[in-house]
Scaffold this motif. Structure first.
Motif, mmCIF file in Angstrom:
data_model
loop_
_atom_site.group_PDB
_atom_site.id
_atom_site.type_symbol
_atom_site.label_atom_id
_atom_site.label_comp_id
_atom_site.label_asym_id
_atom_site.label_seq_id
_atom_site.Cartn_x
_atom_site.Cartn_y
_atom_site.Cartn_z
ATOM 1 N N PRO A 1 -3.224 3.514 -11.259
ATOM 2 C CA PRO A 1 -3.108 2.823 -9.976
ATOM 3 C C PRO A 1 -2.250 1.568 -10.112
ATOM 4 O O PRO A 1 -2.105 1.000 -11.189
ATOM 5 C CB PRO A 1 -4.552 2.463 -9.627
ATOM 6 N N ALA B 1 -7.937 0.350 0.355
ATOM 7 C CA ALA B 1 -6.991 0.745 -0.683
ATOM 8 C C ALA B 1 -7.522 1.882 -1.550
ATOM 9 O O ALA B 1 -6.783 2.427 -2.363
ATOM 10 C CB ALA B 1 -6.646 -0.453 -1.556
ATOM 11 N N SER C 1 -8.707 4.017 -4.349
ATOM 12 C CA SER C 1 -8.478 3.832 -5.785
ATOM 13 C C SER C 1 -6.997 3.678 -6.100
ATOM 14 O O SER C 1 -6.598 3.755 -7.244
ATOM 15 C CB SER C 1 -9.050 5.022 -6.550
ATOM 16 N N ALA C 2 -6.182 3.440 -5.088
ATOM 17 C CA ALA C 2 -4.733 3.343 -5.289
ATOM 18 C C ALA C 2 -4.313 1.999 -5.866
ATOM 19 O O ALA C 2 -3.210 1.872 -6.374
ATOM 20 C CB ALA C 2 -4.008 3.593 -3.970
ATOM 21 N N THR D 1 2.260 2.365 -3.418
ATOM 22 C CA THR D 1 1.391 3.062 -4.362
ATOM 23 C C THR D 1 1.709 4.550 -4.412
ATOM 24 O O THR D 1 1.540 5.184 -5.443
ATOM 25 C CB THR D 1 -0.100 2.867 -4.017
ATOM 26 N N GLY D 2 2.179 5.102 -3.313
ATOM 27 C CA GLY D 2 2.541 6.513 -3.276
ATOM 28 C C GLY D 2 3.821 6.829 -4.025
ATOM 29 O O GLY D 2 4.106 7.979 -4.328
ATOM 30 N N ALA E 1 2.099 9.231 -11.020
ATOM 31 C CA ALA E 1 0.662 9.370 -11.274
ATOM 32 C C ALA E 1 0.272 9.001 -12.705
ATOM 33 O O ALA E 1 -0.830 8.501 -12.934
ATOM 34 C CB ALA E 1 0.216 10.791 -10.965
ATOM 35 N N LEU F 1 0.831 -1.198 0.000
ATOM 36 C CA LEU F 1 0.000 0.000 0.000
ATOM 37 C C LEU F 1 0.870 1.255 0.000
ATOM 38 O O LEU F 1 0.594 2.202 -0.730
ATOM 39 C CB LEU F 1 -0.943 -0.010 1.201
#
Length: 115
Positions: free
Chosen positions: A76, A95, A97-98, A67-68, A72, A64
């Motif tokens: 996702p 989660a 929409s990541a 994802t950051g 972009a 998780l």
């Protein structure tokens, strides 16, 4: 058993295949591998968890958190291969929409190519 990983490019997408166990001892290794994979593909990235023997909350959190770090413009993060094994923080609504979940790699690749 420690987590191992492999990276391949399929249909202009990165596929990171995980094996072993993704737990607290392997989160640093996962983060490094993920960043390496992101740097080597320009399209979407799929994390295939089908061959993992298991994971714990630390492993889920590492995915998780990754994802950051995904640019972009890649959309996702796609995760596949959870099967019947639950992953609480990787499934909606946690989660958000990541992460896009797919049952397997054969489903993930064409769906991502179409989007």
């Amino acid at each position: 058993m420690s987590m191992q990983w492999e990276f391949a490019t399929q249909r202009d997408m990165g596929v990171m295949t995980l094996t072993g166990f993704l737990g607290q001892d392997a989160t640093h290794r996962f983060q490094g591998a993920f960043d390496w994979a992101v740097a080597r593909c320009s399209g979407p990235l799929v994390v295939d968890m089908a061959a993992l023997r298991g994971w714990n909350c630390s492993g889920e959190d590492a995915i998780l958190d990754a994802t950051g770090r995904l640019p972009a413009d890649r959309g996702p993060l796609a995760v596949c291969g959870l099967g019947e094994r639950g992953a609480h923080v990787l499934t909606p609504p946690a989660a958000l929409s990541a992460i896009r979940l797919f049952p397997d790699l054969e489903t993930a690749l064409p769906a991502l190519a179409a989007s």
